[in-house]
Design a protein around this motif. Structure first.
Motif, short mmCIF file in Angstrom:
data_model
loop_
_atom_site.label_atom_id
_atom_site.label_comp_id
_atom_site.label_asym_id
_atom_site.label_seq_id
_atom_site.Cartn_x
_atom_site.Cartn_y
_atom_site.Cartn_z
N PRO A 92 -18.44 5.21 17.51
CA PRO A 92 -18.01 6.61 17.31
C PRO A 92 -18.43 7.48 18.49
N LYS A 93 -17.88 8.68 18.56
CA LYS A 93 -18.14 9.58 19.68
C LYS A 93 -19.64 9.84 19.82
N PHE A 94 -20.09 9.81 21.05
CA PHE A 94 -21.51 9.97 21.37
C PHE A 94 -21.80 11.42 21.69
N TYR A 95 -22.77 12.02 20.97
CA TYR A 95 -23.18 13.40 21.22
C TYR A 95 -24.61 13.39 21.77
N PRO A 96 -24.79 13.77 23.03
CA PRO A 96 -26.14 13.74 23.63
C PRO A 96 -27.17 14.56 22.87
N LEU A 97 -26.72 15.64 22.18
CA LEU A 97 -27.69 16.46 21.45
C LEU A 97 -28.41 15.65 20.38
N ALA A 98 -27.73 14.65 19.81
CA ALA A 98 -28.36 13.83 18.78
C ALA A 98 -29.53 13.04 19.35
N MET A 99 -29.54 12.83 20.67
CA MET A 99 -30.65 12.13 21.30
C MET A 99 -31.94 12.93 21.19
N LEU A 100 -31.81 14.25 21.10
CA LEU A 100 -33.00 15.10 21.04
C LEU A 100 -33.87 14.75 19.84
N GLY A 101 -33.22 14.44 18.71
CA GLY A 101 -34.00 14.03 17.54
C GLY A 101 -34.79 12.77 17.81
N GLY A 102 -34.19 11.83 18.56
CA GLY A 102 -34.91 10.61 18.93
C GLY A 102 -36.07 10.88 19.86
N VAL A 103 -35.89 11.82 20.78
CA VAL A 103 -36.97 12.18 21.70
C VAL A 103 -38.14 12.77 20.92
N ILE A 104 -37.83 13.63 19.95
CA ILE A 104 -38.89 14.23 19.13
C ILE A 104 -39.64 13.15 18.35
N TRP A 105 -38.88 12.22 17.79
CA TRP A 105 -39.51 11.14 17.01
C TRP A 105 -40.39 10.27 17.89
N ALA A 106 -39.88 9.88 19.06
CA ALA A 106 -40.65 9.02 19.96
C ALA A 106 -41.92 9.71 20.44
N THR A 107 -41.86 11.02 20.62
CA THR A 107 -43.04 11.77 21.03
C THR A 107 -44.14 11.68 19.98
N GLY A 108 -43.75 11.81 18.72
CA GLY A 108 -44.73 11.66 17.65
C GLY A 108 -45.21 10.23 17.51
N ASN A 109 -44.33 9.28 17.77
CA ASN A 109 -44.66 7.86 17.60
C ASN A 109 -45.76 7.41 18.56
N VAL A 110 -45.93 8.10 19.66
CA VAL A 110 -46.98 7.75 20.62
C VAL A 110 -48.36 7.79 19.97
N ALA A 111 -48.55 8.69 19.01
CA ALA A 111 -49.87 8.87 18.39
C ALA A 111 -50.09 8.03 17.15
N VAL A 112 -49.11 7.23 16.75
CA VAL A 112 -49.22 6.49 15.50
C VAL A 112 -50.40 5.52 15.49
N VAL A 113 -50.56 4.72 16.54
CA VAL A 113 -51.66 3.75 16.58
C VAL A 113 -53.01 4.45 16.54
N THR A 114 -53.12 5.57 17.24
CA THR A 114 -54.36 6.34 17.23
C THR A 114 -54.70 6.80 15.82
N ILE A 115 -53.68 7.25 15.10
CA ILE A 115 -53.88 7.71 13.72
C ILE A 115 -54.32 6.56 12.83
N LEU A 116 -53.66 5.41 12.96
CA LEU A 116 -54.01 4.26 12.13
C LEU A 116 -55.43 3.79 12.40
N LYS A 117 -55.87 3.85 13.66
CA LYS A 117 -57.23 3.46 13.99
C LYS A 117 -58.26 4.48 13.49
N ALA A 118 -57.85 5.74 13.42
CA ALA A 118 -58.78 6.81 13.05
C ALA A 118 -58.95 6.95 11.55
N ILE A 119 -57.84 6.96 10.80
CA ILE A 119 -57.94 7.23 9.36
C ILE A 119 -57.20 6.21 8.51
N GLY A 120 -56.61 5.19 9.12
CA GLY A 120 -56.01 4.12 8.35
C GLY A 120 -54.55 4.30 8.01
#
Length: 350
Positions: free
Chosen positions: A64-92
């Protein structure tokens, strides 16, 4: 006839949400016994798995047609995902996902209910139930802050091999786990940082679908560049996956540069990371499918509360992260509150 169709759509939506809940709540379980270091290599492999699944899905949907704006949601998610391992190590696993799930729930609910960030506000038939449900979900997040988790920062292993140089952590030249900045923090500081990061990550996760909702809301505006855009949520998963993989790659390159081209890369992370990405991507497809039968103001509370509960069960029952009668009672009470809140929110539309 209309009521019958609506009931069928409701059942389909709940079923899709159930699959999403199980996959989201379990996608990080298999890395609990795997050394992930600082998590940067894991997040890149994880995001690569997400992009691969979204690519296959895009081909199955006839590109289907590709809308670059939809990529922004992925960028936001990936930014948060960087801290996931740190969180799991800190509080489980259990406490971390419960906190970021509550924050994600409130952000997703509020943006859909009140029309934040340029999207249309979604009405419900029973506003009082909707507000009570959201209020209970907020209360559950506050309860979880008082739950104390007993977490092992690193899996018990005699030797954790590195992929790039073949050395092991048990050798004289292996990486010292204390090099990870979180390991140098005391229990109280680690808990505070973990909870704070979980809230921030949850807010990011809750904003992931806003760009897609914005595109759909403006698809009927003749003067909008999104005029005629698809209303089928699954058509945007690939664009979101591209945003996730692009952002994660940029972060990993920056990380490699900051480490003087000596990143900590553990081979055990590769398959678990790819599996985690596969599960997350399939869960997202299920969630987006549910959005076609139920509005996001309904699916957000169900999915986020549900996967938080699944993760809490994994963490408390399997990995024994929650110990002590008081902590167990708080955890049980908080999960009951969030389940009731999500149920009230789900039925507020009908």
């Amino acid at each position: 006839m209309c009521n019958s169709t609506a009931n069928i759509h409701f059942v389909y939506g709940i079923a899709a949400n159930l699959f999403a809940v199980l996959l989201y709540g379990s996608n990080l379980v298999h890395i609990k016994k795997v050394e992930t270091g600082d998590g940067m290599f894991f997040q890149w492999v994880n995001c690569a798995g997400i992009w691969a699944v979204s690519l296959v899905g895009n081909l199955l949907l006839n590109s289907p047609k590709f809308y670059p704006l939809a990529m922004l949601g992925g960028v936001i998610w990936a930014t948060g995902n960087v801290a996931v391992v740190t969180i799991l190590k800190a509080i489980g696993l259990s406490l971390g996902i419960l906190i970021w799930g509550s924050a994600s729930l409130l952000m997703g609910w509020a943006s859909s209910r009140f029309g934040w960030f340029g999207i249309s506000a979604q009405d419900v038939s029973r506003p009082l139930l909707n507000y009570c449900g959201a209020g209970l979900c907020m209360l559950s997040g506050m309860i979880f802050f008082y739950v104390k988790a007993d977490v092992e920062p690193h899996p018990s292993s005699d030797s954790i091999p590195l992929l790039l140089n073949g050395r092991t952590s048990s050798g004289n030249y292996g990486p010292n786990f204390s090099e990870f900045w979180m390991d140098a923090q005391g229990p109280k500081t680690r808990r505070f940082i973990g909870c704070l990061l979980a809230v921030v990550v949850g807010l990011m996760y809750g904003s992931t679908f806003v760009p897609i909702l914005y595109i759909k809301n403006h698809s009927s505006c003749h003067d909008s560049i999104f005029y005629g855009a698809s209303m089928y949520d699954l058509d945007y998963v690939y664009a979101q996956g591209c945003g996730i993989f692009l952002a994660s790659t940029v972060y990993f390159v920056v990380y490699c540069a900051a480490m003087n081209n000596k990143p900590k890369v553990y081979p055990q992370v590769i398959l678990p990371g790819l599996l985690s990405g596969l599960m997350w991507a399939l869960a997202t497809y299920c969630w987006f499918l549910a959005n076609n039968y139920l509005s996001s103001v309904i699916t957000f509370p169900i999915v986020t509360a549900g996967y938080s509960l699944v993760a809490a069960l994994w963490g408390s029952l399997i990995f024994r992260e929650i110990k002590g009668l008081f902590n167990c009672v708080l955890l049980f009470f908080g999960t009951c509150v969030v389940v009731v809140g999500s149920v009230l929110t789900a039925f507020s539309k009908y």
